[in-house]
Every structure is written in C-alpha cells, then in structure tokens.
Enzyme design. Structure first.
Site, PDB file in Angstrom:
ATOM      1  N   ARG A   9       0.809  -1.177   0.091  1.00 40.49           N
ATOM      2  CA  ARG A   9      -0.036  -0.150  -0.044  1.00 40.49           C
ATOM      3  C   ARG A   9       0.876   1.238  -0.040  1.00 40.49           C
ATOM      4  O   ARG A   9       1.948   1.381   0.681  1.00 40.49           O
ATOM      5  CB  ARG A   9      -1.028   0.083   1.152  1.00 40.49           C
ATOM      6  CG  ARG A   9      -2.014  -1.016   1.309  1.00 40.49           C
ATOM      7  CD  ARG A   9      -2.951  -0.869   2.257  1.00 40.49           C
ATOM      8  NE  ARG A   9      -4.087   0.238   1.666  1.00 40.49           N
ATOM      9  CZ  ARG A   9      -4.937   0.480   2.671  1.00 40.49           C
ATOM     10  NH1 ARG A   9      -4.972   0.161   3.758  1.00 40.49           N
ATOM     11  NH2 ARG A   9      -5.842   1.388   1.915  1.00 40.49           N
ATOM     12  N   GLN A  43     -15.381   1.343   6.847  1.00 38.19           N
ATOM     13  CA  GLN A  43     -14.455   1.068   8.413  1.00 38.19           C
ATOM     14  C   GLN A  43     -15.293   1.774   9.377  1.00 38.19           C
ATOM     15  O   GLN A  43     -15.070   1.211  10.448  1.00 38.19           O
ATOM     16  CB  GLN A  43     -13.030   1.686   7.981  1.00 38.19           C
ATOM     17  CG  GLN A  43     -11.993   0.976   7.047  1.00 38.19           C
ATOM     18  CD  GLN A  43     -12.321   1.219   5.653  1.00 38.19           C
ATOM     19  OE1 GLN A  43     -13.308   1.951   5.308  1.00 38.19           O
ATOM     20  NE2 GLN A  43     -11.333   1.304   4.683  1.00 38.19           N
ATOM     21  N   ASP A  52      -2.663   8.709   7.896  1.00 33.94           N
ATOM     22  CA  ASP A  52      -1.927   7.935   7.082  1.00 33.94           C
ATOM     23  C   ASP A  52      -0.268   8.080   6.767  1.00 33.94           C
ATOM     24  O   ASP A  52       0.633   7.768   6.744  1.00 33.94           O
ATOM     25  CB  ASP A  52      -2.295   7.434   5.899  1.00 33.94           C
ATOM     26  CG  ASP A  52      -3.570   6.198   6.158  1.00 33.94           C
ATOM     27  OD1 ASP A  52      -4.578   6.643   6.660  1.00 33.94           O
ATOM     28  OD2 ASP A  52      -3.248   5.109   6.424  1.00 33.94           O
TER      29      ASP A  52
HETATM   30  O1  MRU Z   1      -7.781   2.065   4.223  1.00 30.89           O
HETATM   31  P1  MRU Z   1      -7.667   1.960   5.348  1.00 30.89           P
HETATM   32  O2  MRU Z   1      -8.733   1.447   6.236  1.00 30.89           O
HETATM   33  O3  MRU Z   1      -6.386   1.509   5.853  1.00 30.89           O
HETATM   34  O4  MRU Z   1      -7.635   3.517   6.211  1.00 30.89           O
HETATM   35  C1  MRU Z   1      -7.211   3.920   7.275  1.00 30.89           C
HETATM   36  C2  MRU Z   1      -7.444   5.336   7.709  1.00 30.89           C
HETATM   37  O5  MRU Z   1      -7.514   6.149   6.821  1.00 30.89           O
HETATM   38  C3  MRU Z   1      -7.058   5.508   9.126  1.00 30.89           C
HETATM   39  O6  MRU Z   1      -7.875   6.515   9.508  1.00 30.89           O
HETATM   40  C4  MRU Z   1      -5.726   6.008   9.286  1.00 30.89           C
HETATM   41  O7  MRU Z   1      -4.582   4.744   8.884  1.00 30.89           O
HETATM   42  C5  MRU Z   1      -5.279   5.987  10.555  1.00 30.89           C
HETATM   43  S1  MRU Z   1      -5.212   4.603  11.628  1.00 30.89           S
HETATM   44  C6  MRU Z   1      -4.924   4.793  13.103  1.00 30.89           C
END
Ligand code: MRU
Length: 320
Positions: free
Chosen positions: A86, A179, A220
């Site tokens: 990713r 999520q 992220d």
């Molecule tokens: O695509 P994802 O579910 O990995 O995205 C995660 C997020 O955007 C979270 O808000 C981010 O990783 C912060 S997690 C502590």
C-alpha cells in the site's frame, strides 16, 4: 480493561511459521483469524485490507519481515513486496526500515508494543483538549484494529470517555468499505461508549445543528508542513468543521510523520479498484485525501499537542 479491549496479539502476532491476524474484512459479523505463511502472503493481507490502518500495517509488515528472515526468504524481495503493498501510509516503510538491522520476532514484537504505548500517550494528551460533555465526530477506523491495540483517534475518544469528558461519538460510516460502521462502531460498542453511525453526507448537517463539538481523526501520513493524508472524506470534514468554527484534531503517532515529504501534494494517494465502489458503472476510487495544515487545529502525537506552524512544532525523531 473494558470488555472491548482488543489485545495487541489478538489483532496481529507472529506464531511458529505464520503471521496471524484478525481478518478485518469479516468484521463485525465474524471474528476469524487469517494465517499468512510468507512475506508475500502478509503483503496480500495488507493489500486486501485484512489488516489495515497505518500503524497496524506497519506492525504487520514488521512481523512479515521477521517471518521472512526466519524462513530464509530473500530479505530484499520481502522488503519490496511488503513496502509495495500500500502506498499512502508511511508507517509501512518506517516499520520495515526499523526491522532491517534486527529482523527478529522480538524486534517486531517490541515495535508492536511501542506503537500501542504511543497510542496510550496520545490518548492522554488528546483528552486534555476535550471539554465536558463533548460530542465528537470521527471518520474511518483509527481504533485498536488500526494501530495494533488501543487506537489513535479512538484511543483519544476512549481516554476522554474514561475522563468523563465525552458524551457521544458520531461515527461516519466511511464509504466505500465502511470502516466506520463496521469497525469503529464495533469497537465503541464493545467499549460501552455511546455512539451512532451516520451517513458520511450527514456530517455537515449535524454540525449546522450544533450536534458536533469537535472532529477527531487519525492519519496515514503527515507531511513536514502538517498536511495530513487520511481516509477519503477527511478533507471534506475539515472544510465543514472550519465553516462551523469547530476544532479539527488529528491524532497520530510519530511513526506517521514523514519529514522527507515536504507538503501534502507529494503524498502518494492510493487509488483502489473502482469495483469497491460500483460494480456496474465506471467508478474512480481514491482511498485517501489530504487535509491542508491550515484546517487542522492541532496534531496530537505521543509527544504532546502540536499546533501551527507544524514545520516547527512537529517532532522529527522516532524511537521505536
Ligand atoms: O484504508 P484504511 O482502512 O487502511 O484507512 C485507514 C485510515 O484512513 C485511518 O484513519 C488511518 O490509517 C489512521 S489509523 C490509526
């Protein structure tokens, strides 16, 4: 510990011959574990969101790298396949770099537990920003599932709840992969924290009616100037919060800060398969967006509460 306290090892761990993770694609309907028996299998689990959330994918990659070392895999190839799983969360490459000098299970475990400790510190700092009776809004899942334990934004909420400052959490459902309504609501429910899921498009309406006191999200990747990438829809929330004069807080560990990326425009934004959004018609599916620093009231790390100008106030050094 509350009944909803997911242990770090229940979220992700290294066993003899496998990285084992709670498969987040199946939650909240089923609590199933997924066994990954090579670095490539861990990378596939990260790519397909069996494990997700910036710190958690870093931790999973660290275990995957330690597994590769134990199995005698080519470590450069293991590094590459994990790092490429990713693109947006900087925690992934950060964790792999941390593992290079000591690719052992113990090092991965230490890194994992250090991330959870960071979350607890962030929760303490962030709770101090909450006034009594706060109604907070959050997006995506920045809970224990996303960090390997305790949570960043959700960690702030749970600490504020324990401190008697939090009244209610509005949970953005977080399209397209939900999520919020699948994972954050599941965590808050288990922790006994009052909450309600809302359609993402309901957030500005709730703000206009005085039903939101602050917005709290994870990140992220945070650029050197404080621009922060997070789940698609976060930027829109920050714009709406600014319009309504509401504070917008980002809670993230220092492992999410990327001093090598000067501003948000250099952060790589993952584009996922349009079929996650719509299986019949053409679709465009960016997974993240960038909230400009000027819309962020404060960034909370384990080191404290940082305010603009972030180029001066953000910590630069990570000690895993
Ligand atoms: O695509 P994802 O579910 O990995 O995205 C995660 C997020 O955007 C979270 O808000 C981010 O990783 C912060 S997690 C502590």
């Amino acid at each position: 510990m509350g009944r909803g306290d997911l242990t770090p090892e229940s979220i992700v761990r290294l066993e003899a011959g496998a990285v084992v993770l709670l498969d987040q694609r199946r939650l909240p309907d089923e609590e199933l574990e997924l066994r990954c028996e090579s670095a490539a299998e861990v990378a596939e689990a990260i790519r397909t969101l069996a494990v997700r959330g910036a710190p958690a994918i870093g931790v999973a990659a660290a275990y995957g790298y330690a597994l590769a070392a134990e199995r005698g895999e080519d470590l450069d190839a293991a590094y590459r396949v994990l790092a490429e799983s990713r693109p947006t969360a900087v925690n992934l490459v950060w964790a792999l770099e941390e593992m290079r000098a000591d690719p052992t299970p113990q090092r991965a475990r230490d890194l994992h537990l250090a991330e959870v400790d960071r979350c607890r510190c962030m929760g303490t700092h962030a709770s101090a920003l909450f006034g009594p009776g706060t109604k907070a809004l959050t997006h995506c899942n920045a809970g224990g599932l996303a960090t390997g334990g305790y949570g960043s934004a959700v960690g702030a909420l749970r600490r504020a709840w324990e401190d008697g400052l939090l009244a209610h959490v509005w949970v953005d459902e977080t399209r397209p992969l939900l999520q919020g309504s699948r994972l954050t609501a599941w965590e808050l429910d288990a922790l006994g924290i009052p909450h309600a899921v809302i359609a993402d498009s309901a957030a500005a309406h709730l703000m206009s009616r005085g039903e939101v006191d602050c917005v709290v999200t994870g990140a992220d990747r945070i650029a050197a100037n404080g621009d922060a990438a997070n789940k698609i829809g976060t930027y829109g929330l920050a714009v709406a919060a600014a319009h309504h004069g509401l504070p917008f807080y980002v809670v993230a560990p220092t492992s999410t800060i990327d001093p090598a990326t000067p501003t948000g425009s250099q952060i790589p934004i993952e584009e996922r398969d349009g079929e996650e959004l719509n299986t019949r018609f053409a679709a465009w599916n960016p997974a993240f967006d960038v909230t400009p620093a000027e819309l962020i009231t404060a960034i909370v790390t384990e080191e404290g509460v940082h305010r603009a100008p972030y180029a001066d106030s953000l910590p630069r050094v990570v000690h895993a």
